[in-house]
Design a protein around this motif. Sequence first.
Motif, PDB file in Angstrom:
ATOM      1  N   ILE A  55      -7.908   3.681  -7.844  1.00  0.00           N
ATOM      2  CA  ILE A  55      -8.621   2.712  -7.978  1.00  0.00           C
ATOM      3  C   ILE A  55      -7.454   1.332  -8.952  1.00  0.00           C
ATOM      4  O   ILE A  55      -6.954   1.009 -10.008  1.00  0.00           O
ATOM      5  N   HIS A  56      -6.850   0.203  -7.728  1.00  0.00           N
ATOM      6  CA  HIS A  56      -5.942  -0.423  -8.312  1.00  0.00           C
ATOM      7  C   HIS A  56      -5.524  -1.314  -6.448  1.00  0.00           C
ATOM      8  O   HIS A  56      -6.478  -1.688  -6.404  1.00  0.00           O
ATOM      9  N   LYS A  57      -4.571  -2.813  -7.123  1.00  0.00           N
ATOM     10  CA  LYS A  57      -4.103  -3.572  -6.621  1.00  0.00           C
ATOM     11  C   LYS A  57      -2.543  -3.569  -6.250  1.00  0.00           C
ATOM     12  O   LYS A  57      -2.044  -3.268  -7.290  1.00  0.00           O
ATOM     13  N   HIS A  58      -2.243  -4.005  -5.562  1.00  0.00           N
ATOM     14  CA  HIS A  58      -1.230  -4.646  -6.075  1.00  0.00           C
ATOM     15  C   HIS A  58      -0.871  -5.869  -5.638  1.00  0.00           C
ATOM     16  O   HIS A  58       0.117  -6.820  -6.693  1.00  0.00           O
ATOM     17  N   PHE A  59      -1.437  -6.542  -5.473  1.00  0.00           N
ATOM     18  CA  PHE A  59      -1.443  -8.078  -4.117  1.00  0.00           C
ATOM     19  C   PHE A  59      -3.227  -8.772  -5.254  1.00  0.00           C
ATOM     20  O   PHE A  59      -4.090  -8.460  -4.693  1.00  0.00           O
ATOM     21  N   GLN A  81       1.533   3.564   8.426  1.00  0.00           N
ATOM     22  CA  GLN A  81       0.147   1.952   7.605  1.00  0.00           C
ATOM     23  C   GLN A  81       0.570   0.753   7.164  1.00  0.00           C
ATOM     24  O   GLN A  81       1.834   1.096   6.129  1.00  0.00           O
ATOM     25  N   ILE A  82      -0.357  -0.030   6.832  1.00  0.00           N
ATOM     26  CA  ILE A  82       0.128  -0.959   6.058  1.00  0.00           C
ATOM     27  C   ILE A  82      -1.104  -1.423   5.614  1.00  0.00           C
ATOM     28  O   ILE A  82      -2.057  -1.188   5.843  1.00  0.00           O
ATOM     29  N   MET A  83      -1.165  -2.212   4.365  1.00  0.00           N
ATOM     30  CA  MET A  83      -2.165  -2.470   3.712  1.00  0.00           C
ATOM     31  C   MET A  83      -2.102  -4.782   3.320  1.00  0.00           C
ATOM     32  O   MET A  83      -0.749  -4.213   2.991  1.00  0.00           O
ATOM     33  N   LYS A  84      -2.513  -5.319   3.555  1.00  0.00           N
ATOM     34  CA  LYS A  84      -2.281  -6.487   3.686  1.00  0.00           C
ATOM     35  C   LYS A  84      -3.381  -7.483   3.975  1.00  0.00           C
ATOM     36  O   LYS A  84      -5.321  -7.188   4.205  1.00  0.00           O
ATOM     37  N   HIS A 142       6.891  -6.963  -0.902  1.00  0.00           N
ATOM     38  CA  HIS A 142       6.637  -8.737  -1.455  1.00  0.00           C
ATOM     39  C   HIS A 142       6.663  -9.584  -0.768  1.00  0.00           C
ATOM     40  O   HIS A 142       6.000 -11.078  -0.558  1.00  0.00           O
ATOM     41  N   GLU A 143       7.441  -9.664  -0.119  1.00  0.00           N
ATOM     42  CA  GLU A 143       8.211 -10.937   0.518  1.00  0.00           C
ATOM     43  C   GLU A 143       6.668 -10.780   2.377  1.00  0.00           C
ATOM     44  O   GLU A 143       6.306 -12.054   2.458  1.00  0.00           O
ATOM     45  N   LYS A 144       5.628  -9.889   2.536  1.00  0.00           N
ATOM     46  CA  LYS A 144       4.637 -10.584   3.358  1.00  0.00           C
ATOM     47  C   LYS A 144       3.232  -9.685   2.632  1.00  0.00           C
ATOM     48  O   LYS A 144       2.040 -10.082   3.454  1.00  0.00           O
ATOM     49  N   ARG A 145       3.740 -10.094   1.344  1.00  0.00           N
ATOM     50  CA  ARG A 145       2.315  -9.925  -0.085  1.00  0.00           C
ATOM     51  C   ARG A 145       1.364  -8.537   0.949  1.00  0.00           C
ATOM     52  O   ARG A 145       0.367  -8.493   1.158  1.00  0.00           O
ATOM     53  N   GLY A 146       2.333  -7.376   0.699  1.00  0.00           N
ATOM     54  CA  GLY A 146       1.357  -6.030   1.548  1.00  0.00           C
ATOM     55  C   GLY A 146       1.832  -4.806   0.895  1.00  0.00           C
ATOM     56  O   GLY A 146       3.176  -5.025   0.518  1.00  0.00           O
ATOM     57  N   THR A 147       1.945  -4.242   1.237  1.00  0.00           N
ATOM     58  CA  THR A 147       2.266  -2.210   1.605  1.00  0.00           C
ATOM     59  C   THR A 147       2.684  -2.104   2.651  1.00  0.00           C
ATOM     60  O   THR A 147       1.271  -1.875   3.765  1.00  0.00           O
ATOM     61  N   ILE A 240       7.832  -3.633  12.015  1.00  0.00           N
ATOM     62  CA  ILE A 240       6.352  -3.724  11.216  1.00  0.00           C
ATOM     63  C   ILE A 240       6.282  -4.965  10.598  1.00  0.00           C
ATOM     64  O   ILE A 240       5.053  -5.389  10.911  1.00  0.00           O
ATOM     65  N   ALA A 241       7.420  -5.612  10.356  1.00  0.00           N
ATOM     66  CA  ALA A 241       7.329  -6.758  10.346  1.00  0.00           C
ATOM     67  C   ALA A 241       6.224  -8.086  11.480  1.00  0.00           C
ATOM     68  O   ALA A 241       5.977  -9.388  11.494  1.00  0.00           O
ATOM     69  N   VAL A 242       7.667  -7.797  12.764  1.00  0.00           N
ATOM     70  CA  VAL A 242       7.800  -8.029  13.595  1.00  0.00           C
ATOM     71  C   VAL A 242       5.972  -8.555  14.031  1.00  0.00           C
ATOM     72  O   VAL A 242       5.198  -9.238  14.226  1.00  0.00           O
ATOM     73  N   GLN A 243       5.261  -7.063  14.148  1.00  0.00           N
ATOM     74  CA  GLN A 243       4.081  -6.719  15.039  1.00  0.00           C
ATOM     75  C   GLN A 243       2.590  -7.367  13.784  1.00  0.00           C
ATOM     76  O   GLN A 243       1.933  -7.287  14.158  1.00  0.00           O
TER      77      GLN A 243
END
Length: 245
Positions: A55-59, A81-84, A142-147, A240-243
């Motif tokens: 159990i954790h978070k990044h943002f 995969q992404i998490m956002k 960090h730039e997109k507040r995601g992983t 990933i950043a663009v799509q």
Amino acid sequence: MASLTETLVPFATYNSLPHIRDVANAPEDHADDLKDLRQLLDKHKVPKGVSIRLIHKHFDTKDGEVMIFDKVTILGHGIAQIMKPVAYEYSSHVAPDMANFEPFLTEFCAIVSKRNLRFKFGLRIKAEDELDNVGWTEFEFHEKRGTIMLQDGMPMPEGDSDFTVSTEWKKLIGDVWPRDCKHTKTCCHGATTCKHCTYCKAYDVEECGIDKEGSCTEAFCLGGQRVLPGTSLFDIVNTIAVQAF
């Protein structure tokens, strides 16, 4: 009696979760507890999509946002995969039916409660189309507040991270356990590993510059490492950043 509630997690509840750096030692500090929880998966013959999750978070999320997982196809490299965080109105997916596994849920919750593991270990229930045997490594973006989660075999950021920790584990049969692994910090019997940096060691993180064609014109910072143009990893992160963000 224990049960699962299908609902979106309110942003305030999500934000109360411990940060990844605050629970990074939990898999080692509670190795025996984690072993017992994993053995429950096999004992009760739960669906393959059910696993133990750190159990954790990044943002933090904002009011009206939820954290979601998504997949991005990278030409020539496969699936990432992404998490956002996203704004939501309605969301659904087909996950394993846990209606007949109340004894498992009851025993799982009892161990978590009695051993004070409430903010350390929980369950992840994946949709059928998420099932795979691929290992994943996740890096903070960090730039997109995601992983960003990259499959084993994909280009990875070079350099050391502040720490590496396994964050997901499948069922455990017998006594095979991280102490038998060759790596000191990473359980080779887990599914997902987080390489975490509390800050970017390479340069100050700023919003990525995007040109008219939608491509990044500057370096990215991924997992605390600088990702430069002209590399395969840069192409992956840029896609990933663009799509996806």
